[in-house]
Design an enzyme around this catalytic site. Structure first.
Site, short mmCIF file in Angstrom:
data_model
loop_
_atom_site.label_atom_id
_atom_site.label_comp_id
_atom_site.label_asym_id
_atom_site.label_seq_id
_atom_site.Cartn_x
_atom_site.Cartn_y
_atom_site.Cartn_z
CE1 TYR A 11 41.82 78.91 66.04
CE2 TYR A 11 40.21 78.35 64.35
CZ TYR A 11 40.76 77.99 65.78
OH TYR A 11 40.16 77.01 66.20
CG ASP A 58 44.06 93.94 49.61
OD1 ASP A 58 43.97 93.03 49.19
OD2 ASP A 58 42.91 94.48 50.28
CG PHE A 80 46.64 80.75 56.11
CD1 PHE A 80 45.92 79.43 56.53
CD2 PHE A 80 48.01 80.78 56.54
CE1 PHE A 80 46.46 78.38 57.09
CE2 PHE A 80 48.70 79.54 57.06
CZ PHE A 80 47.94 78.36 57.55
CB SER A 124 36.85 74.96 52.96
OG SER A 124 35.63 74.53 53.61
CE1 TYR A 148 35.61 80.34 52.54
CE2 TYR A 148 34.19 78.42 53.18
CZ TYR A 148 35.35 79.10 53.33
OH TYR A 148 36.38 78.38 53.95
CE LYS A 152 38.90 79.40 51.31
NZ LYS A 152 40.16 79.98 51.28
CG LEU A 199 28.93 74.08 68.12
CD1 LEU A 199 27.56 74.43 68.65
CD2 LEU A 199 29.09 72.68 67.63
CG ASP A 294 23.66 74.22 59.02
OD1 ASP A 294 24.54 74.54 58.21
OD2 ASP A 294 23.31 74.00 60.25
#
Ligand code: UFG
Length: 337
Positions: A11, A58, A80, A124, A148, A152, A199, A294
């Site tokens: 993306y 890979d 990325f 991130s 995750y 990072k 979302l 969250d």
């Protein structure tokens, strides 16, 4: 510059290729297609001048990566490639550490073999964890709350240590906030596999009738309308931040960290209303209990990127939702159509 792009078929990678090629950079993509699509690259090619070299590989395959890097002789890498789902990372920690950490180490070995001193890293805002204060600036403590996020943060540390050991190296760590939106052409966009976690891709599937309604994960947060607030950033702005970071990496040495966000927050309800306006009807939604893990609110302090990278986000929520709708209505099944 000659730029090797790992994960270029994903993306954010695909949108960044368009901006890099638009600025005359020569690009070479390495992607395993685990979460990216050769079709995305074909479409990037139709949107861009210049040729796009691509290799299916890979990043953990150091020998193959080294062969590709030696042949292309990149002056910089934009990294990325990695796994990115928070929930999945809790269930598959070994896979996440392997791809995200072993993969980064493998890339550094290939860069050393090819004599490449610069890397822009896809990090991130999740590295910050629970906010001690808001908005987050780059000096905010890092305490990731997921595997995750740990991968990072650890990859940032590895890259920082690598830069410290090599006087010629430049490392740009870009901490993304919430990337959304699509290229305005509607030719490339976000193409999640399975049920979207995030979302906006979920809402996009509600708009095309693939999902019955949005589930709002909690409306009892201490925010003006009770729903969670995030700093959504248009993927085209985010892509341009990589071009700015590349320019900076050509001029400086050492490791630098940048928040990449707009500095403005929007709630779930505000995003739902904006998307409903773009589609032209009220999209259905139901309030559900909070999603575990969250937080109420997160926003970037993006002033460092503005002063040092001379980059700032230019597109607003209206641009984000309009571009998602252009992409989603033309490609309801993403690249699988
Ligand atoms: N939300 C809903 N319904 C949904 C999905 C999300 O109400 O179906 C809400 C969430 O509760 C949250 C907001 O919408 O308030 C945004 O949620 P996302 O899942 O889109 O994004 P997150 O902020 O949870 O996480 C994203 C990325 C992570 C990244 C993190 C911080 O998914 O990879 O931003 O940068 F780590």
């Amino acid at each position: 510059m000659r730029v090797l792009v790992t994960g270029g078929a994903g993306y954010i990678g695909s949108h960044t290729l368009v901006e890099l090629m638009g600025q005359g950079h020569e690009v070479c993509v390495v992607d395993s297609y685990a979460n990216g699509s050769p079709e995305a690259l074909a479409r990037v090619q139709t949107l861009s001048n210049g040729t796009l070299e691509a290799h299916e590989a890979d990043i953990r395959d150091t020998d193959r990566l080294t062969t590709i890097a030696r042949a292309f002789a990149p002056e910089a890498v934009v990294h990325f490639a990695g796994l990115k789902a928070v929930g999945e990372s809790q269930r598959q920690p070994v896979e996440y550490y392997d791809v995200n950490i072993t993969g980064t180490l493998s890339l550094l070995r290939a860069m050393e073999a090819a004599g490449c001193p610069r890397v822009i890293f896809s990090s991130s805002a999740t590295v910050y964890g629970e906010p001690v204060y808001l908005p987050y600036d780059e000096a905010h403590p890092t305490a990731p709350t997921s595997v995750y996020g740990q991968t990072k943060r650890m990859a940032e540390q590895i890259l920082t240590d690598w830069a410290a050991a090599r006087p010629e190296a430049a490392v740009m760590l870009l901490r993304y906030f919430n990337p959304v939106g699509a290229h305005p052409s509607g030719r490339i966009g976000e193409d999640p596999q399975g049920v979207p976690d995030n979302l906006m891709p979920y809402l996009a599937q509600v708009a095309t009738g693939q999902r019955p309604y949005l589930q709002i994960w909690g409306d009892d947060y201490p925010t003006p309308d009770g729903t969670g607030i995030r700093d959504y950033i248009h993927v085209v702005d985010l892509a341009r931040a990589h071009v700015a970071a590349l320019d900076r990496a050509a001029a400086v040495t050492g490791a630098e960290v940048y928040n990449i966000g707009t500095g403005r927050g929007s709630s779930v309800r505000e995003m739902l209303d904006a998307f409903s306006r773009a589609v032209g009807r009220d999209l259905p939604a139901q309030v559900m209990p909070r999603r575990p893990g969250d937080i109420a609110e997160m926003q970037a302090d993006a002033t460092k990127a503005a002063t040092q990278l001379r980059w700032k986000a230019e597109l607003d929520v209206g641009d984000m939702v309009a571009s998602i709708w252009t992409w989603q209505s033309a490609n309801p099944k993403g690249y699988r159509t």
